[in-house]
Design an enzyme around this catalytic site. Structure first.
Site, PDB file in Angstrom:
ATOM      1  N   HIS A  63      -0.584  54.250  82.874  1.00 24.65           N
ATOM      2  CA  HIS A  63      -0.065  53.507  84.019  1.00 24.65           C
ATOM      3  C   HIS A  63       1.018  54.345  84.695  1.00 24.65           C
ATOM      4  CE1 HIS A  63       2.782  52.593  80.837  1.00 24.65           C
ATOM      5  NE2 HIS A  63       3.610  52.024  81.692  1.00 24.65           N
ATOM      6  N   HIS A  65       4.443  53.735  85.308  1.00 24.26           N
ATOM      7  CA  HIS A  65       5.879  53.646  85.062  1.00 24.26           C
ATOM      8  C   HIS A  65       6.390  55.057  84.756  1.00 24.26           C
ATOM      9  CE1 HIS A  65       5.911  49.066  84.129  1.00 24.26           C
ATOM     10  NE2 HIS A  65       6.272  49.309  85.377  1.00 24.26           N
ATOM     11  N   ASP A  67       8.369  56.666  82.743  1.00 31.61           N
ATOM     12  CA  ASP A  67       8.405  57.329  81.436  1.00 31.61           C
ATOM     13  C   ASP A  67       7.026  57.767  80.968  1.00 31.61           C
ATOM     14  OD1 ASP A  67       8.077  54.477  81.338  1.00 31.61           O
ATOM     15  OD2 ASP A  67       8.364  54.501  79.174  1.00 31.61           O
ATOM     16  N   HIS A  68       5.994  57.424  81.741  1.00 35.82           N
ATOM     17  CA  HIS A  68       4.625  57.816  81.384  1.00 35.82           C
ATOM     18  C   HIS A  68       4.000  58.781  82.390  1.00 35.82           C
ATOM     19  CE1 HIS A  68       4.139  54.707  78.178  1.00 35.82           C
ATOM     20  NE2 HIS A  68       5.119  54.141  78.887  1.00 35.82           N
ATOM     21  N   HIS A 141      -0.116  44.504  80.856  1.00 36.95           N
ATOM     22  CA  HIS A 141       1.249  44.966  81.070  1.00 36.95           C
ATOM     23  C   HIS A 141       1.778  44.351  82.360  1.00 36.95           C
ATOM     24  CE1 HIS A 141       4.713  47.351  80.338  1.00 36.95           C
ATOM     25  NE2 HIS A 141       4.488  48.281  81.263  1.00 36.95           N
ATOM     26  N   ASP A 208       1.918  50.806  76.825  1.00 38.50           N
ATOM     27  CA  ASP A 208       2.563  49.568  77.247  1.00 38.50           C
ATOM     28  C   ASP A 208       1.592  48.406  77.464  1.00 38.50           C
ATOM     29  OD1 ASP A 208       4.325  51.659  77.411  1.00 38.50           O
ATOM     30  OD2 ASP A 208       5.358  50.911  79.171  1.00 38.50           O
ATOM     31  N   HIS A 266       6.864  55.256  71.110  1.00 40.32           N
ATOM     32  CA  HIS A 266       7.394  54.552  72.283  1.00 40.32           C
ATOM     33  C   HIS A 266       8.473  53.552  71.869  1.00 40.32           C
ATOM     34  CE1 HIS A 266       7.405  52.026  75.972  1.00 40.32           C
ATOM     35  NE2 HIS A 266       6.982  53.130  76.567  1.00 40.32           N
TER      36      HIS A 266
END
Length: 305
Positions: A63, A65, A67-68, A141, A208, A266
């Site tokens: 996805h 976000h 941090d990914h 999510h 997530d 994570h």
């Protein structure tokens, strides 16, 4: 000899710590190098872990976000800087196509590497090749997210004693494997006569998400499950609210799905005792548990006998 291992580049969640970089995971699978969720700082972590840009054959984002995915610009530019000649495939949620475009072209650079985008918009296979089949499942999510599953086809393992008994030696072994049948001194030998079934290896990557059916579908029967454990059970309500899982939930999924090796990652910065994640998962899962650390190399478990 084939190489199958997970190289852990980062294990933090939204906020990195002194010990944990943002996400990043490279799965070495024979000739494939699948880079999952490269977060900020991935390019440097690759250097620290001994991973070259040339090792990457696919980029898979669960996805968008930060941090990914905020490591995508650096990784993409490094592919060109190092002159990677093979095509690199990029899989990501189709609903975030505009985000990938912005990440890929975040600033000017001399692009020479070939990146072929294959957005994911539904459950099912997203790629296939000699490595097997790469599948995706939609997760639950706070924004659209997909988990990934790699499935190697089942095959057969040749048994030396049976080969000797039927007089199959040298190049004839390969011919029998290719054709399935072979004439040996007037006698027909089938591949089933000299081999036993060999189950293909399986790997799943789940980030997530709240606990949902797709998590179990991805985890079913895999040799290695890499899964988020952002929270501990004491904060289950927070996990549900923000679209995440606990270590206990991850362990329960592994137990119910017949997972061989559980890799937890994570982690929220609110916790400073990694052993608690292992202990919590071990209460419900009796298999191998690894609490991931940055720059760790984790071999995919050997095939079942």
């Amino acid at each position: 000899m084939s190489l199958r291992e997970l190289v852990v580049l980062g294990t933090a969640s939204q906020v990195p710590t002194r010990q944990r970089n943002h996400n990043g995971y490279l799965l070495r699978w024979d000739g494939e190098g699948i880079l999952f969720d490269p977060g900020e700082g991935t390019q440097r972590q690759m250097l620290m872990a001994g991973v070259a840009a040339n090792d990457i054959t696919r980029i898979c984002l669960t996805h968008f976000h930060g941090d990914h995915c905020l490591g995508v610009p650096g990784v993409v530019q490094r592919l060109s800087l190092d002159g990677v000649r093979h095509r690199v495939f990029a899989h990501y949620p189709a609903s975030g196509r505009q985000y990938f475009d912005r990440l890929r072209h975040a600033c000017p650079f001399h692009e020479v590497a070939e990146i072929h985008e294959e957005p994911v918009d539904r459950d099912g296979p997203v790629a296939a090749g000699a490595f097997g089949v790469l599948e995706a499942r939609r997760l639950d999510h706070t924004m659209e997210a997909f988990g990934y599953r790699l499935v190697e086809p089942d095959g057969r393992r040749m048994v030396p004693e049976r080969l000797d008994a039927f007089g199959v030696t040298g190049p004839a072994v390969g011919e029998l494997q290719r054709n399935g049948v072979l004439d040996v001194d007037g006698r027909t030998v089938r591949v089933e006569d000299v081999s036993v079934p060999r189950r293909g290896q399986r790997f799943a990557f789940v980030m997530d998400t709240r606990l949902c059916d797709a998590v179990h579908e991805l985890a079913e029967g895999v040799d290695m499950l890499v899964i988020e454990a952002t929270f501990l059970a004491e904060d289950t309500s927070l996990a549900t609210e923000y679209g995440h899982m606990t270590a206990a939930q991850a362990g329960r999924v592994a137990q119910e799905s017949g997972v061989r090796q559980l890799v937890l990652t994570h982690f929220s910065q609110r916790y400073d005792e990694p052993a608690r994640f292992h202990a919590e998962a071990a209460e419900v899962f009796d298999g191998d548990i690894v609490v991931a650390e940055d720059l760790m190399r984790i071999p995919v478990p050997k095939r079942r006998p």
